[in-house]
Design an enzyme around this catalytic site. Structure first.
Site, PDB file in Angstrom:
ATOM      1  N   THR A  65      34.061  47.367  43.007  1.00  0.00           N
ATOM      2  CA  THR A  65      34.448  48.525  42.190  1.00  0.00           C
ATOM      3  C   THR A  65      35.955  48.757  42.243  1.00  0.00           C
ATOM      4  OG1 THR A  65      33.816  49.852  44.085  1.00  0.00           O
ATOM      5  CG2 THR A  65      32.285  49.759  42.274  1.00  0.00           C
ATOM      6  N   THR A  66      36.588  48.429  43.388  1.00  0.00           N
ATOM      7  CA  THR A  66      38.050  48.573  43.475  1.00  0.00           C
ATOM      8  C   THR A  66      38.715  47.437  42.684  1.00  0.00           C
ATOM      9  OG1 THR A  66      37.601  49.278  45.732  1.00  0.00           O
ATOM     10  CG2 THR A  66      39.891  49.091  45.112  1.00  0.00           C
ATOM     11  N   ASP A  72      35.375  52.940  49.100  1.00  0.00           N
ATOM     12  CA  ASP A  72      34.584  52.403  47.997  1.00  0.00           C
ATOM     13  C   ASP A  72      35.190  52.939  46.701  1.00  0.00           C
ATOM     14  OD1 ASP A  72      32.441  51.294  46.567  1.00  0.00           O
ATOM     15  OD2 ASP A  72      31.451  53.233  46.515  1.00  0.00           O
ATOM     16  N   ASP A 125      26.248  48.862  49.171  1.00  0.00           N
ATOM     17  CA  ASP A 125      27.036  47.754  48.621  1.00  0.00           C
ATOM     18  C   ASP A 125      26.476  46.404  49.067  1.00  0.00           C
ATOM     19  OD1 ASP A 125      28.642  49.457  47.330  1.00  0.00           O
ATOM     20  OD2 ASP A 125      30.526  48.834  48.222  1.00  0.00           O
TER      21      ASP A 125
END
Length: 541
Positions: A106-107, A73, A408
């Site tokens: 988020t990446t 994550d 998530d």
């Protein structure tokens, strides 16, 4: 002789003047600062790039005290990395912002920012002014959002099957992806229990309490219709299972009162000591009797820091009265428990009446392996908008990762409640935006055309990385994908399972519109602020 001397003197003057000018016009410094900023930020982006997508690798992070975290994550990785460079910290904050806004992607957002910075560096080397690049990127990002809106399709929140597909897509890139058949429907059901799909536009995820317990495997996790309390009963001969429970939640202490200031009571003989003990006992007995007379048989006590929340003597009385006692309820959880159990938190004994109790069919202590126990309350009469999830895992690392993955998945469903639209996954939205921006760039004039093209090229890094992480040939795959999108197949993306480009909607790889649009918007904003910096000044301590 004289003219030569004059000339020399003049030359000396001129050289000193140009020296002074040079001091004031240090042209290289802003460029140097900008370059070092871009390099630092790109280093952070490259660190998380390999963990993008379903075939992304995981990172093992070891903290200073020896704790190990395994995760892919983006927000977690960056959060735990010790980043020193101030610009690199901006990327860490960027992934946090995406985590708060969308929860997933988020990446993606960090990789996009890295790609845009790379593009900006090329444009700067061509001699385009940073402000010009910054403004062009802003306009391109706004245009990108419009393109995404156009290619999205509306979603109906009552279509559970579709929601589960989207949660599964989010879980695909996680360690626990093989359990997505269980976790995805769990996330969907949890969110649907706490919202009214017709009128809600946001989800309060604090009302979904996830309790992690070591032992068994992730498959034993369950969504509980009722409340889970992560404490054990106080025992002392009291009941551990109560049917037809009447639950009271108190915020005062069941122990002998203390004075506000340090003091000593000097007792000279036994009769006075006897009297002190008798009064303490009487005081506690009165409280316990009043609790019993309200009809309460399960008592939750808030954690107390000033004095003991409950004394041994009070526990003894409560056990005699057949009341199950649970202490150390965290202050932050009071709202959750009062909502889910339908009871009112009581701050003083006078207000402890039957109306403030919640009722349930059964409250029992269940063992979760080892000596850890949780209290499960089922059959709550008027459950508010709150649910509990019991997560299991065979070891600490898997358990932590399952918790993050489930969070998530919950966020993905929350995105859909916020903005009811979805996009195909697999790098399709980024590619579509890139192809359309390139066409629109032709209409732009001057340097802006360059900037738009660079922006479009930068977005292709996402499908490129997806292909690279899946072990496909990135150049072939991305070229093929670009051709498909240019021919109008806007739903085509990279299918990492089959290893070529296919229609993502048929593969059920879907993601919320909010995740992609927020990622591009936030990445562009971050890159603009980095480009505008031309000097770093240390503040005086």
């Amino acid at each position: 002789m004289a003219p030569a001397t004059v000339a020399a003197a003049a030359g000396g003057k001129a050289s000193s003047a140009s020296g002074a000018e040079r001091c004031f016009q240090d042209k290289d410094k802003p460029a140097g600062v900008r370059n070092s900023n871009i390099i630092a930020a790109k280093a952070v982006a490259d660190a998380v790039r390999t963990s993008l997508g379903p075939r992304g690798m995981d990172k093992m992070i070891q903290s200073a005290n020896g704790d190990v975290t395994i995760t892919n994550d983006g927000a977690t990785i960056l959060n735990q990395m010790s980043v020193i460079h101030p610009t690199a910290k901006m990327l860490v904050d960027l992934s946090k912002a995406q985590d708060i806004e969308a929860g997933d992607g988020t990446t993606t957002v960090v990789v996009t920012a890295g790609a845009l910075l790379d593009a900006a560096q090329t444009l700067l080397s061509k001699g385009i002014h940073p402000t010009k690049i910054s403004d062009s990127f802003q306009r391109a990002a706004t245009e990108a959002e419009n393109i995404l809106e156009k290619m999205s399709s509306p979603v109906d929140l009552s279509n559970d099957e579709l929601l589960v597909k989207m949660a599964t897509t989010s879980l695909n890139s996680k360690v626990v992806s093989q359990h997505s058949w269980l976790l995805a429907p769990m996330a969907v059901n949890a969110v649907k229990k706490i919202i009214d799909p017709a009128k809600d536009t946001n989800v309060n995820l604090n009302m979904i309490k996830i309790i992690k317990k070591l032992g068994e495997t992730v498959e034993e996790s369950e969504l509980i219709e009722g409340a889970l309390i992560d404490q054990k009963t106080m025992g002392r001969g009291g009941p551990t299972r109560v049917e037809k429970a009447k639950i009271g939640l108190i915020q005062f202490q069941l122990s002998a009162p203390k004075t506000d200031i340090e003091n000593q009571v000097i007792i000279s003989d036994y009769t006075q000591m006897d009297r002190a003990l008798k009064e303490e006992r009487q005081y506690l007995l009165n409280i316990c009797k009043q609790i019993k007379s309200a009809g309460c048989n399960v008592l939750l006590i808030q954690k107390s820091i000033l004095r003991d929340a409950v004394s041994e003597m009070a526990l003894h009385f409560l056990a005699k009265l057949k009341i199950m006692v649970v202490k150390d309820i965290e202050r932050d959880d009071i709202e959750f428990y009062s909502k889910i159990l339908g009871c009112r938190p009581v701050a003083s004994l006078d207000h402890f009446v039957a109306e403030s109790l919640g009722s349930a069919d059964l409250a029992e202590e269940i063992s979760t392996g080892g000596d850890s126990k949780v209290i499960k309350v089922t059959g709550v009469q008027n459950p508010g908008q709150a649910v509990s999830i019991l997560l299991r895992g065979s070891n600490k690392l898997v358990l932590e990762e399952a918790d993050r993955s489930l969070h998530d998945a919950l966020c993905v469903i929350r995105c859909l409640v916020k903005k009811k639209a979805l996009l195909p996954g697999g790098g399709a939205p980024e590619m579509e935006v890139a192809v359309q921006l390139r066409q629109l760039a032709q209409e732009r004039s001057g340097a802006e055309q360059y900037c738009w093209r660079a922006f479009a090229d930068a977005l292709e890094l996402i499908p490129f990385t997806l292909a690279e992480n899946a072990g496909l040939s990135p150049i072939h795959t991305v070229t093929e994908l670009r051709t498909q999108h240019a021919n109008g197949h806007s739903d085509f993306g990279i299918n990492v399972r089959k290893g070529y480009v296919t229609d993502m909607r048929e593969e059920a790889v879907l993601q919320p519109l909010l995740v992609s649009s927020s990622a591009i918007k936030q990445a562009a904003e971050c890159v603009r602020s980095i480009l505008k910096i031309d000097d770093i000044v240390m503040a005086v301590r």
